[in-house]
Design an enzyme around this catalytic site. Structure first.
Site, PDB file in Angstrom:
ATOM      1  N   HIS A  60       1.324  -5.542   3.740  1.00 54.61           N
ATOM      2  CA  HIS A  60       1.743  -4.734   2.596  1.00 54.61           C
ATOM      3  C   HIS A  60       3.130  -5.236   2.190  1.00 54.61           C
ATOM      4  O   HIS A  60       4.052  -5.235   2.996  1.00 54.61           O
ATOM      5  CB  HIS A  60       1.776  -3.266   3.000  1.00 54.61           C
ATOM      6  CG  HIS A  60       2.143  -2.351   1.870  1.00 54.61           C
ATOM      7  ND1 HIS A  60       1.325  -2.173   0.795  1.00 54.61           N
ATOM      8  CD2 HIS A  60       3.240  -1.593   1.647  1.00 54.61           C
ATOM      9  CE1 HIS A  60       1.896  -1.328  -0.044  1.00 54.61           C
ATOM     10  NE2 HIS A  60       3.051  -0.958   0.439  1.00 54.61           N
ATOM     11  N   ASP A 111      -0.661   2.514  -0.249  1.00 55.91           N
ATOM     12  CA  ASP A 111       0.633   3.190  -0.099  1.00 55.91           C
ATOM     13  C   ASP A 111       1.047   3.977  -1.344  1.00 55.91           C
ATOM     14  O   ASP A 111       2.204   4.335  -1.486  1.00 55.91           O
ATOM     15  CB  ASP A 111       1.693   2.118   0.236  1.00 55.91           C
ATOM     16  CG  ASP A 111       3.003   2.731   0.699  1.00 55.91           C
ATOM     17  OD1 ASP A 111       2.980   3.846   1.240  1.00 55.91           O
ATOM     18  OD2 ASP A 111       4.054   2.096   0.511  1.00 55.91           O
ATOM     19  N   HIS A 136       4.876   1.023  -6.891  1.00 54.73           N
ATOM     20  CA  HIS A 136       5.020   2.360  -6.288  1.00 54.73           C
ATOM     21  C   HIS A 136       6.356   2.656  -5.608  1.00 54.73           C
ATOM     22  O   HIS A 136       6.475   3.704  -4.949  1.00 54.73           O
ATOM     23  CB  HIS A 136       3.840   2.662  -5.352  1.00 54.73           C
ATOM     24  CG  HIS A 136       3.759   1.789  -4.128  1.00 54.73           C
ATOM     25  ND1 HIS A 136       2.833   0.785  -4.001  1.00 54.73           N
ATOM     26  CD2 HIS A 136       4.466   1.781  -2.990  1.00 54.73           C
ATOM     27  CE1 HIS A 136       2.973   0.197  -2.831  1.00 54.73           C
ATOM     28  NE2 HIS A 136       3.967   0.787  -2.188  1.00 54.73           N
TER      29      HIS A 136
HETATM   30 ZN   LIG Z   1       4.540   0.378  -0.250  1.00 55.23          ZN
END
Ligand SMILES: [Zn+2]
Length: 1003
Positions: free
Chosen positions: A262, A374, A578
């Site tokens: 990620h 996420d 995000h």
């Molecule tokens: Zn993230």
């Protein structure tokens, strides 16, 4: 038998830590190290390699915050090591617990070829296996001294989050720069012992398997000569072979491991650093794929791929080769892993358009899975966007972070506002950074809520957040758990392969309707107001730019700015990542975002201005045209057209109010502003009813202390409500210079606020323009409207429609939604009469209700204006901000939709004398056009996207006022799905509630 379990477990831990792990590198010699500290920002690779380095020694400090240091390491493989495996061990001063949050490096050969990345859990470079001895070693490391922002005591304010305030103190000390013999057998023994030790601790103490493993481990430890681990490792491994080869039970949970890293596109590091993070991680993953034939790695966010292509061509060559091999897999089909609460309808759609188009164009790959592990909650408008993009699966694990309610499913159908259902999986491992620890695997199996009807789950595996990715240790552990008694089985798979299996085994999964609300991080709807305004403003400008550029292209042959619009869209989409749009990044990111949004606005204003000038005719004619960008007629001008506006309505009367203050009356509304500048009455003259509650004034600014327990920029905790200051002291309340307005000035704390309350002539709305000079710390500012309305639920605009939430708190699920997201409006109504609060740039809000002594109900809608968290940006939101809100009494849902557009698309008057006929006209207000543009394939076709906006069925006719040969319905990527029903230039539409349709007019 005596119970010596803890004795063996403790023995295993000490022997592993102090004897076996250190024996992985039994011999080493130091490398010579020199360094060149690049002044300022990162330099091109060639420049870093060509620089003249100065000597530096292990133990020396290096690395000002955000600096780049180019290390050169040189040495000779000792002749005595001939036949052994040799690695360089390059520890830049790593803290093992902080991969991705610390210094990092990318290793190059002298010719500039990237070798692999370095991070705290991956600090080795293979030199040879076997070596001949005598090899000359020369490697270069581009090391980034990224400072630690999230430290052991988390969430402390720090000035390190911006190069301008971070200072120059070196952040790291070189820890180890060696050539070392790598003992593969010892390393394999470490993997055996870790897997068995971790498995053992997860098994029930009563189970025979736990004791089988314990005894085998004990026997293996007996076999190890602690003074010569290397010589005895093979014998120790033999004693473990039996327990490692016992197969999993038939009912074992099945985990599809997906190699992953990620990588937050910006967060505790700026965008430019993410470019390098991606290069490091992809270099590592390409190298790991080379050496591990079963391993599969998936990477999302087309933007990150595009960065590698643009900025690191040498890494891109490795990536494209690995993708061709089929195990380095593009996933997600989005431009970035965006927020999904706040992006507007078109922006949310374009995340998929640009993401999918990139992967299709580069690799011919189309993702059917959406990968958002996420993201902070999922809007109920998203399912039909996913479907319209040609995707059908969704993955996230974030809802496991909810603090109040446990989500009941891990695999289910997620149903959006229009009825679209998307097969959705929440990995029960509850992380996107699985590292193949036994505890994680056991947690996934235990936690999986769909046991008995389904058996498969997915585990995103690798260091993430700041990147890093999967390690050889994770791959080795996964191999041991492929088919291991007592464990879930682990198989490397692509996300698509997982979803196909999961869907096939679970034909009737449960359904969850409506938003996937994250019961955490609610303040991300408010923090960093300028970033949010930049997003909203950019979305509106993009609508205008596409509409007028397309109209000018069709009507006037004006060139359509394909390249500019494509580039600006990608910039706006990137900033919906995000941690950017939610306001949770460091100061550097938000300061830069503000500048970027200003540049976006300048560029789009140029596009709009040039198109409008091409359409408007003679600018010297002495007349002006109103260009109506909204989807409904405005001042007599049709939607998407331009003409001279209708004659102005009679002016609003402003007079004194009995008891102090002012009365505004425009024949539709009569508004009373008291001597404190508060709105005590908004009387709907046509309906003959009051809007404002009798016991509380509206336009009330309320200030709360706001110091959450964790995650300052992200979280507002429920207790913030317990303390509130009503800002009722006014310095000045006077008629404003603008007709029909009252000016209010207040001071509070170290801040000041100026408001202009405007009742426009002929309009059924009270506009509130608020300017705040904000200098508070850890406070939350709300703008409250206590309304005399009783409604069990209220609507908030979301993508391509609106979603309902309760106004009461009967259940813990409803109570947890104490701060929620809206786009341009919230709306509530009693049968026959409703009221909307629209805004030009705020997203957070709350709605509460109370029954009064008189039996009536006060429902209070509060817009969230500003916060002042100090982590990760200690100066969050300081300075001047401007907001527009409008209260619309008597509004049906259609009025709320219309006024929402009006608030976000100020009327543009352009000198000219030639009316512009809209390209398309729709005969139903409920059917709203969200985009008019030329097709992205540059064919000149006109693309129109529309949706049903009221939540009902709509039969409508869309008329295209230009010649076309045929019209097709398409997906979001403008790929035809079938011919649309037409008669001449009219297209007949029959829409479900909230249904989204894209039409392509072939010219
Ligand atoms: Zn993230």
């Amino acid at each position: 038998m005596h119970d010596d379990r803890t004795l063996v477990e403790d023995r295993l831990k000490r022997v592993l830590d102090e004897r076996v792990r250190p024996a992985v590198y039994p011999e080493s010699v130091p490398l010579d190290v020199a360094v060149w500290h690049a002044p300022g920002e990162p330099v091109p690779v060639a420049e870093g390699l060509a620089a003249t380095p100065e000597p530096i020694a292990v133990g020396d400090a290096w690395g000002a915050p955000w600096g780049t240091s180019w290390f050169t390491v040189t040495g000779t493989v000792p002749a005595a090591w001939a036949g052994r495996t040799v690695e360089a061990v390059l520890d830049l001063g790593f803290d093992k617990n902080m991969p991705g949050f610390q210094c990092e490096g990318l290793v190059y050969r002298p010719d500039g070829t990237p070798v692999k990345g370095l991070h705290p859990r991956n600090d080795w470079v293979r030199i040879g296996s076997p070596v001949e001895g005598g090899e000359e070693v020369r490697l270069h490391v581009e090391a980034a001294s990224n400072p630690v922002i999230l430290d052991y005591h988390p969430f402390l304010p720090t000035e390190l989050g911006d190069r301008e305030t971070a200072g120059t103190r070196p952040q790291y000390r070189l820890a180890r720069m060696d050539l070392a013999v790598f003992d593969e057998t010892v390393w394999q023994l470490v993997m055996d012992l870790e897997v068995l030790g971790e498995l053992m601790r997860e098994l029930p103490v009563e189970s025979a398997r736990r004791w089988d493993v314990l005894r085998a481990v004990g026997r293996a430890l007996d076999a190890i000569d602690l003074q010569d681990v290397g010589a005895t490792a093979a014998a120790a491994r033999e004693r473990l072979a039996g327990v490692l080869s016992a197969p999993a039970v038939p009912s074992a949970h099945r985990i599809s491991a997906v190699g992953h890293a990620h990588i937050d596109s910006a967060w505790l590091w700026p965008l430019r650093e993410t470019v390098r993070k991606v290069a490091r991680t992809t270099s590592n993953m390409a190298a790991l794929l080379d050496s591990e034939p079963d391993f599969v790695f998936a990477m999302s966010q087309a933007q990150q791929w595009a960065w590698v292509k643009e900025h690191r061509p040498e890494v891109w060559a490795k990536v494209t080769k690995a993708v061709a091999g089929g195990r380095f897999v593009p996933t997600g089909g989005m431009w970035v892993e965006s927020d999904t609460n706040m992006p507007g309808s078109e922006a949310m759609a374009r995340q998929f358009v640009h993401g999918k188009r990139f992967f299709l164009g580069e690799f011919g790959v189309e993702n059917e899975e959406v990968w958002l592990p996420d993201t902070f909650g999922f809007a109920a408008g998203l399912p039909q966007i996913i479907k319209a993009a040609g995707s059908r699966w969704l993955l996230t694990q974030k809802i496991s972070w909810s603090r109040t309610n446990a989500f009941p499913h891990h695999t289910f159908l997620w149903e959006g506002i229009d009825g679209t259902q998307i097969f959705t999986h929440f990995p029960p491992v509850d992380t996107y950074n699985c590292s193949m620890q036994g505890s994680e695997i056991a947690h996934a199996a235990r936690n999986f809520k769909d046991k008995g009807v389904a058996r498969h789950s997915l585990a995103p595996t690798g260091w993430g957040d700041g990147g890093g990715g999967t390690t050889r240790e994770m791959v080795a552990k996964a191999a041991r758990m492929r088919d291991l008694e007592g464990s879930a089985t682990v198989t490397w798979e692509t996300p698509a392969a997982f979803f196909a299996k999961a869907e096939a085994e679970y034909p009737h999964p449960p359904v969850w309707a409506g938003e996937l609300y994250l019961e955490l991080h609610r303040a991300t709807l408010t923090s960093q107001a300028r970033t949010k305004q930049g997003n909203r403003r950019s979305e509106s400008l993009l609508r205008e730019a596409e509409l007028w550029a397309a109209t000018a292209a069709v009507r006037a042959g004006h060139p359509y700015p394909y390249e500019r619009l494509d580039r600006v869209w990608k910039t706006v989409l990137l900033h919906q990542f995000h941690d950017i749009l939610p306001g949770s990044s460091i100061a550097w990111v938000h300061r830069e975002a503000e500048r970027t949004y200003a540049a976006v606005a300048r560029e789009l204003e140029e596009v709009i201005g040039s198109a409008q000038r091409a359409l408007a005719g003679d600018p010297g004619a002495g007349t002006s045209l109103l260009f109506n960008s909204t989807p409904h007629a405005r001042d007599g001008v049709p939607a998407g057209g331009a003409a001279r506006p209708a004659a102005a309505a009679a002016a609003t009367r402003v007079g004194p109010r009995e008891g102090g203050g002012h009365v505004l009356d425009n024949g539709l509304l009569r508004v009373e502003v008291d001597g404190r500048g508060l709105v005590v009455s908004v009387y709907d003259l046509a309906a003959g009813r009051e809007t404002v509650a009798p016991d509380r004034p509206a336009n009330l600014l309320q200030l709360h202390p706001d110091f959450p327990n964790m995650w300052d920029a992200w979280d507002v905790d429920e207790f913030y409500r317990n303390t509130v200051t009503d800002l009722v002291e006014a310095e000045e309340v006077a008629p404003g210079e603008e007709p029909g307005s009252v000016r209010v000035t207040r001071a509070f704390g170290r801040s000041a606020v100026r408001q202009l309350l405007v009742l426009p002539a002929g309009a059924g709305r009270l506009e509130i323009r608020t300017e705040v000079d904000w200098h508070e710390t850890e406070k939350f500012l709300k703008l409250a409207f206590p309304l005399d309305v009783r409604a069990d639920r209220y609507a908030s605009e979301t993508q391509y429609g609106h979603a309902y939430r309760a106004t009461h708190t009967n259940t813990s699920w409803e109570a947890a939604k104490f701060e929620a997201c809206n786009h341009r409006f919230v709306h509530l109504e009693e049968p026959g009469w409703g009221v909307a609060l629209v805004n030009d740039s705020t997203y957070g809000h709350d709605v509460t209700r109370a029954v009064r002594a008189d039996g009536g109900t006060t429902t209070t809608v509060r817009a969230s204006l500003l916060r002042a968290p100090r982590f990760p940006d200690p100066q969050t939101d300081q300075g001047v901000h401007r907001f527009l809100h409008a209260l619309v009494p008597g509004a049906g849902i259609g009025d709320a939709v219309r006024e929402g557009y009006v608030a976000n698309l100020p009327a543009r008057l352009v000198p000219g004398d030639r009316d512009v006929e809209p390209l398309v006209a729709v005969d139903r207000d409920a059917v709203v056009v969200t985009a008019v543009k030329l097709a992205d394939d540059e064919s000149g076709d006109v693309v129109v996207r529309l949706h049903e906006a009221h939540g009902g069925r709509a039969a409508a006719t869309l008329t295209a006022n230009f010649p076309f040969t045929r019209v097709s319905a398409t997906d979001l990527l403008e790929r035809p799905l079938g011919e649309a029903e037409r008669e001449g230039r009219a297209v007949r539409l029959s829409l479900r509630p909230f249904e989204l349709v894209t039409l392509r007019f072939h010219r």
